[in-house]
Design an enzyme around this catalytic site. Sequence first.
Site, PDB file in Angstrom:
ATOM      1  N   SER A  62       0.801  -1.228   0.000  1.00 42.84           N
ATOM      2  CA  SER A  62       0.000   0.000   0.000  1.00 42.84           C
ATOM      3  C   SER A  62       0.833   1.276   0.000  1.00 42.84           C
ATOM      4  CB  SER A  62      -0.935   0.015   1.212  1.00 42.84           C
ATOM      5  OG  SER A  62      -0.203   0.162   2.420  1.00 42.84           O
ATOM      6  N   LYS A 110       0.750   4.781   6.797  1.00 46.81           N
ATOM      7  CA  LYS A 110       0.237   5.604   5.693  1.00 46.81           C
ATOM      8  C   LYS A 110       0.904   6.983   5.752  1.00 46.81           C
ATOM      9  CE  LYS A 110      -2.907   2.408   4.788  1.00 46.81           C
ATOM     10  NZ  LYS A 110      -2.759   1.506   3.631  1.00 46.81           N
TER      11      LYS A 110
END
EC number: 3.4.21.89
Length: 232
Positions: A62, A110
Amino acid sequence: MEEGQAPDADGDGVDETSSQQQPQKKKGSFWKELPILLGVAILVAIVVRTWVVQTYYIPSGSMENTLELNDRVLVNKLVYNFSDPERGEIVVFTAPVSWRSDPDEDEFIKRVIAVGGDHVVCCDDDGRITVNGEALEEDDYLYVNPLTGEQDVPSLDAFDVVVPADRLWVMGDHRQASGDSRERYIREGGDVEAATIETDAVIGKAFVLFWPVGHGTWFSIPGTFEDVPPPS
C-alpha cells in the site's frame, strides 16, 4: 617476617597470597556482575522499544514505491509526545476495527495528507488533490508501475471533506492498492469520522528505511506540503 610472605631473590618479602587471590577475585566479580549487566541491557532495550524507537516491517504494497514489501523502517514513538503529526509525514497508527481485513493486523502505515480543520478535495481540473485550496504535486511519491511506467492517479474517487479536529486524513502512496481514508470514505457512504483516524491512535513517525541496505533512505516531508496554507 610476616605470615604469608616469602623472601624473593633479593630477600624482600612478596605477598604471594594476595597476588594469587586477586585474579580470582576479579574473575568472580565479573561473573557476579554479568547477570546485572544483562538485566540492565534487556531493560534498556524494552524501554527503548516501548517508548522511544521500534522497528516495523512492511507487510503489504500500500505504500509502494516508497516502501516495498518486507522493507524495515524505524519509527520514532516519542516525537508526538511533544508535537502533532504534520502533513506529508509517514506514520504508524492503530487502525480502527472497521479498517482491518484481519482483526490481528491492527497497525497500519500511511502518509498524512490532511490534519484537523483542513479542507481536502479530489480532484481539481488537473486531477490533483487539494488541501485548503492548494494542489498537491505528488509525483515524488505516488506509485509508479515498474513494468509499464504508469503512475497512480491521486484518486479514482471524488471526495470533499473537512477533517474533524484531532483527526487525520491518511492515504497510501499506492493509491489503487491502499485501504485508507479515501477508501473508507467511499465504503462508509461519506462518513468523515469513519474515514479519518484519531491523532491519539498514531504510534509514531517513520523516519528511516534501514533494510534492505541498498534501499535505505531517510524520510522527509515532500516539498509540496510546504505550500499548503493553514485551514481557514
